[in-house]
Write a protein that holds these residues in place. Structure first.
Motif, PDB file in Angstrom:
ATOM      1  N   SER A   1       0.837  -1.198   0.000  1.00  0.00           N
ATOM      2  CA  SER A   1       0.000   0.000   0.000  1.00  0.00           C
ATOM      3  C   SER A   1       0.869   1.244   0.000  1.00  0.00           C
ATOM      4  CB  SER A   1      -0.909   0.009   1.238  1.00  0.00           C
ATOM      5  OG  SER A   1      -1.802  -1.074   1.210  1.00  0.00           O
TER       6      SER A   1
ATOM      7  N   GLY B   1      -3.316   0.120  -3.277  1.00  0.00           N
ATOM      8  CA  GLY B   1      -3.125  -1.046  -2.423  1.00  0.00           C
ATOM      9  C   GLY B   1      -4.358  -1.311  -1.578  1.00  0.00           C
ATOM     10  N   PRO B   2      -4.322  -2.390  -0.795  1.00  0.00           N
ATOM     11  CA  PRO B   2      -5.499  -2.782  -0.019  1.00  0.00           C
ATOM     12  C   PRO B   2      -5.807  -1.880   1.178  1.00  0.00           C
ATOM     13  CG  PRO B   2      -3.684  -4.297   0.391  1.00  0.00           C
ATOM     14  CD  PRO B   2      -3.251  -3.389  -0.722  1.00  0.00           C
TER      15      PRO B   2
ATOM     16  N   GLY C   1      -3.156  -6.273   5.793  1.00  0.00           N
ATOM     17  CA  GLY C   1      -4.532  -5.949   6.121  1.00  0.00           C
ATOM     18  C   GLY C   1      -4.883  -6.014   7.596  1.00  0.00           C
TER      19      GLY C   1
END
Length: 175
Positions: free
Chosen positions: A95, A113-114, A170
């Motif tokens: 990210s 990115g996530p 995450g």
């Protein structure tokens, strides 16, 4: 910081007066930035930034930003004599956020990115400002054998879980 040791391997206390900056609990080198150019070239969303890169220059605001994204690094780069770009990158989470002057006195943020890194930073700074932008002495730390939590006001107040070991992708949590 002064911690009071409790039962079962716990400790808790407040930050002492003075400038506090985030430090990694275990000694090790900063994560490698190998591949950062490829990361920054990925698709991204762009929007006006609520907070510009100047927040990373103030001690307490920088501290809050680092709490929000503990696995991220702040880097400044310019290419071919162009303007200085400020990046926040979390290589382990793939990210990034890039802040660019918008030409009108503000900034745009480009995130990919996530994890929305700058979204997370702005949320934390907004929460801190809404609490009256208290000094670092209003922050405390609770440590248990399996977690580290920095809190604002009291252990039940707003808090940030810090990694006790490297986080998988995450796993940033803001309470």
């Amino acid at each position: 910081m002064k911690l009071t040791v409790g039962e079962g391997g716990t400790a808790e206390g407040r930050f002492l007066p003075g400038t506090v900056s985030f430090m990694i609990a275990r000694p090790h080198a900063a994560p490698s930035l190998s591949g950062v150019a490829d990361l920054l070239a990925q698709d991204a969303d762009e929007r006006p930034a609520q907070a510009g890169p100047g927040v990373l220059a103030d001690g307490t605001t920088q501290f809050v930003a680092q709490l929000a994204v503990p696995g991220a690094q702040h880097i400044g780069m310019s290419t071919s004599g162009g303007p200085m770009l400020r990046h926040v990158v979390a290589m382990a989470m793939s990210s990034f956020a890039t802040l660019v002057a918008d030409g009108e006195g503000g900034f745009l943020v480009r995130q990919g990115g996530p994890i929305g890194l700058w979204d997370t930073v702005e949320e934390a700074i907004s929460m801190w400002r809404n609490a009256g932008a208290p000094p670092q002495t209003e922050f405390g730390l609770t440590v248990t054998p399996d977690r580290q939590r920095v809190w604002l006001g009291s252990p039940e107040g707003p808090f940030w879980e810090l990694p006790a070991r490297p986080l998988p992708p995450g796993r940033i949590r803001v309470g």
